[in-house]
Design a protein around this motif. Structure first.
Motif, PDB file in Angstrom:
ATOM      1  N   PRO A 106     113.593 189.501  67.361  1.00  0.00           N
ATOM      2  CA  PRO A 106     114.256 188.945  68.535  1.00  0.00           C
ATOM      3  C   PRO A 106     114.368 187.428  68.499  1.00  0.00           C
ATOM      4  O   PRO A 106     113.489 186.731  67.975  1.00  0.00           O
ATOM      5  CB  PRO A 106     113.329 189.379  69.682  1.00  0.00           C
ATOM      6  N   ALA A 107     115.466 186.924  69.042  1.00  0.00           N
ATOM      7  CA  ALA A 107     115.628 185.500  69.350  1.00  0.00           C
ATOM      8  C   ALA A 107     115.386 184.591  68.144  1.00  0.00           C
ATOM      9  O   ALA A 107     114.597 183.656  68.203  1.00  0.00           O
ATOM     10  CB  ALA A 107     114.693 185.110  70.499  1.00  0.00           C
ATOM     11  N   LEU A 108     116.084 184.858  67.049  1.00  0.00           N
ATOM     12  CA  LEU A 108     115.849 184.090  65.818  1.00  0.00           C
ATOM     13  C   LEU A 108     116.958 183.078  65.512  1.00  0.00           C
ATOM     14  O   LEU A 108     116.852 182.360  64.525  1.00  0.00           O
ATOM     15  CB  LEU A 108     115.698 185.048  64.633  1.00  0.00           C
ATOM     16  N   GLU A 109     117.995 183.004  66.337  1.00  0.00           N
ATOM     17  CA  GLU A 109     119.063 182.042  66.052  1.00  0.00           C
ATOM     18  C   GLU A 109     119.104 180.977  67.141  1.00  0.00           C
ATOM     19  O   GLU A 109     118.182 180.173  67.250  1.00  0.00           O
ATOM     20  CB  GLU A 109     120.392 182.774  65.862  1.00  0.00           C
ATOM     21  N   THR A 110     120.131 180.942  67.976  1.00  0.00           N
ATOM     22  CA  THR A 110     120.261 179.891  68.982  1.00  0.00           C
ATOM     23  C   THR A 110     119.051 179.840  69.900  1.00  0.00           C
ATOM     24  O   THR A 110     118.586 178.755  70.271  1.00  0.00           O
ATOM     25  CB  THR A 110     121.545 180.116  69.796  1.00  0.00           C
ATOM     26  N   SER A 111     118.501 180.988  70.258  1.00  0.00           N
ATOM     27  CA  SER A 111     117.354 181.026  71.168  1.00  0.00           C
ATOM     28  C   SER A 111     116.110 180.384  70.576  1.00  0.00           C
ATOM     29  O   SER A 111     115.203 179.973  71.318  1.00  0.00           O
ATOM     30  CB  SER A 111     117.034 182.476  71.546  1.00  0.00           C
ATOM     31  N   ALA A 112     116.035 180.308  69.251  1.00  0.00           N
ATOM     32  CA  ALA A 112     114.842 179.771  68.593  1.00  0.00           C
ATOM     33  C   ALA A 112     115.017 178.332  68.135  1.00  0.00           C
ATOM     34  O   ALA A 112     114.058 177.726  67.668  1.00  0.00           O
ATOM     35  CB  ALA A 112     114.478 180.643  67.386  1.00  0.00           C
ATOM     36  N   HIS A 113     116.213 177.788  68.250  1.00  0.00           N
ATOM     37  CA  HIS A 113     116.475 176.448  67.733  1.00  0.00           C
ATOM     38  C   HIS A 113     117.033 175.572  68.840  1.00  0.00           C
ATOM     39  O   HIS A 113     118.194 175.185  68.843  1.00  0.00           O
ATOM     40  CB  HIS A 113     117.449 176.519  66.553  1.00  0.00           C
ATOM     41  N   ASN A 114     116.173 175.266  69.801  1.00  0.00           N
ATOM     42  CA  ASN A 114     116.551 174.398  70.919  1.00  0.00           C
ATOM     43  C   ASN A 114     115.296 173.738  71.456  1.00  0.00           C
ATOM     44  O   ASN A 114     114.196 173.970  70.960  1.00  0.00           O
ATOM     45  CB  ASN A 114     117.285 175.202  71.996  1.00  0.00           C
ATOM     46  N   SER A 115     115.447 172.922  72.481  1.00  0.00           N
ATOM     47  CA  SER A 115     114.319 172.140  72.989  1.00  0.00           C
ATOM     48  C   SER A 115     113.430 172.922  73.944  1.00  0.00           C
ATOM     49  O   SER A 115     112.406 172.396  74.393  1.00  0.00           O
ATOM     50  CB  SER A 115     114.839 170.882  73.687  1.00  0.00           C
ATOM     51  N   GLN A 116     113.791 174.155  74.302  1.00  0.00           N
ATOM     52  CA  GLN A 116     113.024 175.011  75.206  1.00  0.00           C
ATOM     53  C   GLN A 116     112.921 174.431  76.617  1.00  0.00           C
ATOM     54  O   GLN A 116     112.048 174.807  77.401  1.00  0.00           O
ATOM     55  CB  GLN A 116     111.623 175.302  74.646  1.00  0.00           C
ATOM     56  N   VAL A 117     113.830 173.528  76.950  1.00  0.00           N
ATOM     57  CA  VAL A 117     113.815 172.906  78.271  1.00  0.00           C
ATOM     58  C   VAL A 117     114.268 173.908  79.329  1.00  0.00           C
ATOM     59  O   VAL A 117     115.227 174.653  79.133  1.00  0.00           O
ATOM     60  CB  VAL A 117     114.724 171.661  78.288  1.00  0.00           C
ATOM     61  N   VAL A 118     113.572 173.919  80.449  1.00  0.00           N
ATOM     62  CA  VAL A 118     114.011 174.641  81.638  1.00  0.00           C
ATOM     63  C   VAL A 118     114.820 173.652  82.475  1.00  0.00           C
ATOM     64  O   VAL A 118     114.275 172.684  83.006  1.00  0.00           O
ATOM     65  CB  VAL A 118     112.821 175.193  82.443  1.00  0.00           C
ATOM     66  N   HIS A 119     116.108 173.877  82.559  1.00  0.00           N
ATOM     67  CA  HIS A 119     116.999 172.928  83.230  1.00  0.00           C
ATOM     68  C   HIS A 119     117.055 173.181  84.730  1.00  0.00           C
ATOM     69  O   HIS A 119     116.805 174.292  85.205  1.00  0.00           O
ATOM     70  CB  HIS A 119     118.397 173.013  82.629  1.00  0.00           C
ATOM     71  N   ALA A 120     117.418 172.129  85.466  1.00  0.00           N
ATOM     72  CA  ALA A 120     117.453 172.205  86.927  1.00  0.00           C
ATOM     73  C   ALA A 120     118.845 172.453  87.473  1.00  0.00           C
ATOM     74  O   ALA A 120     118.982 172.866  88.630  1.00  0.00           O
ATOM     75  CB  ALA A 120     116.897 170.907  87.519  1.00  0.00           C
ATOM     76  N   GLY A 121     119.901 172.187  86.684  1.00  0.00           N
ATOM     77  CA  GLY A 121     121.267 172.367  87.161  1.00  0.00           C
ATOM     78  C   GLY A 121     121.922 171.092  87.625  1.00  0.00           C
ATOM     79  O   GLY A 121     122.854 171.112  88.441  1.00  0.00           O
ATOM     80  N   ILE A 122     121.494 169.955  87.091  1.00  0.00           N
ATOM     81  CA  ILE A 122     121.928 168.646  87.577  1.00  0.00           C
ATOM     82  C   ILE A 122     123.363 168.321  87.198  1.00  0.00           C
ATOM     83  O   ILE A 122     124.144 167.843  88.029  1.00  0.00           O
ATOM     84  CB  ILE A 122     120.994 167.551  87.019  1.00  0.00           C
TER      85      ILE A 122
END
Length: 388
Positions: free
Chosen positions: A42-58
């Motif tokens: 599971p989650a081996l491409e785009t989901s695994a290669h990012n900053s893991q930030v939880v965004h607020a919707g700004i």
């Protein structure tokens, strides 16, 4: 014709990134579900290669799917992680004006956040910002209390576990080869790890294949450039590199994400269209690490996705990093991860919203870039509504 009794599953989800897994976990409450994923887990491409930030919707246009699903997904993600012991933290985030000239742009971000109803937003003077992040030379800043970070891998595994517990089947190392619409649903052809083809019959098909979403749409008989009530499915790829801050003493002095204000004027839409992202920024992780990135680079259509971390942007990252951390030394960074954003627009074009489109049992999820991780549970609810 596919009769109800002949179905292998009520719904098949293509792709086991966090969005596909969230969809499977949600749909499996009421339907039999199968997930087809070409990778080995599971989650081996785009989901695994990012900053893991939880965004607020700004930053997103008010009323857009990115705005609404990010705000809803932020709440849902924190609740999910709290209930299931998934590591996540509301670290907060500063949006920093580093010069007097950037103050009008900071005001623009404030107005966008207010229009979007983002909770937990506050203004900070230079002194207030320095009290939170003494190493960052802010002239003023905004503080987002609901921004944070999540262990994306653990989140994906929790979604996978939820889907399995509700009876969903996950077929890893299986690749979709064909999809034909028939009366009552779809007939799919998937190849197993040995290359042997298998037929699978379902009533509904959810395309959560990320970078591969256009190919799945084409296999299902849709024109990639759309027409006659059908949206365009074609995607572009935008590469993002990261560098890690390896000066441990400096990294320990930053405790939350720090983003520069959008550069160049023209409003948020204009900035995102030009840049393809939010600019190189500082992000913290759950282990106390500090990261710079991502940058942006548009790739030609069909370019291979190369995840190797090369030291080819050091000077550019040092320049960007020293704006936020003036004490950053030449050897204070090292190449980090590489990620790729699936985008529905190209360079210079207006930034595109998420594409969530349904047609007679087919649901297409296109251009699910940031804030897709944050919005994943909310996206799953929208898919469930489309298939209700």
């Amino acid at each position: 014709m596919v009769a109800t009794g002949e179905l292998d599953a009520d719904v098949v989800v293509i792709g086991a990134g966090v969005v596909g897994l969230a969809v499977a976990a949600r749909l499996a409450r009421e339907r039999s579900a199968v997930v087809i994923e070409r990778r080995e887990g599971p989650a081996l491409e785009t989901s695994a290669h990012n900053s893991q930030v939880v965004h607020a919707g700004i930053y997103y246009p008010t009323g857009s799917r990115k705005h609404l699903l990010c705000v809803a997904g932020n709440r849902a993600l924190y609740a999910w992680c709290s209930e299931r012991g998934v590591p996540a933290a509301r670290t907060g985030k500063l949006v920093a004006a580093l010069t007097e000239e950037e103050l009008p742009a900071l005001e623009g971000v404030w107005e966008q956040a207010a229009a979007n109803g983002v909770p937990g937003m506050g203004r900070l003077s230079a002194e207030g910002a320095r009290a939170l992040e003494p190493a960052v030379p802010c002239r003023a800043a905004l503080h987002s209390e609901s921004s944070g970070v999540v262990d994306a891998g653990a989140f994906a595994r929790s979604l996978e576990g939820e889907a399995r517990s509700r009876g969903a089947l996950l077929a890893y190392r299986h690749e979709l080869r064909g999809a034909a619409r028939v009366a009552g649903g779809f007939v799919l052809e998937a190849a197993d790890p040995d290359g042997e083809a298998h037929e699978l019959r379902c009533a509904a098909l959810v395309n959560a294949a990320g970078h591969g979403a256009p190919l799945v749409a084409r296999a299902a008989g849709y024109p990639l450039d759309g027409g006659a009530g059908v949206p365009a499915f074609r995607q572009r790829v935008n590469k993002g590199r990261y560098y890690d801050v390896v000066d441990a003493s400096l990294a320990r002095r930053v405790s939350r994400h720090v983003y520069p204000v959008p550069a160049g004027g023209g409003g948020m839409d204009g900035y995102l269209a030009r840049a393809g992202g939010l600019g190189v920024h500082l992000t913290v992780d759950l282990d106390g690490g500090l990261h710079l990135g991502p940058d942006t680079e548009w790739l030609e259509e069909g370019a291979a996705l190369d995840y190797r971390a090369l030291d080819d942007r050091r000077e550019a990252f040092l320049a960007a990093g020293r704006r936020l951390l003036p004490e950053l030394g030449a050897e204070g960074i090292a190449p980090g991860q590489v990620g790729y954003r699936p985008k529905l627009h190209g360079p210079g074009e207006p930034a595109a919203d998420f594409l969530i489109w349904g047609d007679r049992g087919y649901v297409h999820l296109g251009g699910i870039e940031s804030p897709g991780l944050t919005a994943s549970l909310a996206i799953a609810e929208e898919v469930a509504s489309l298939l209700a």
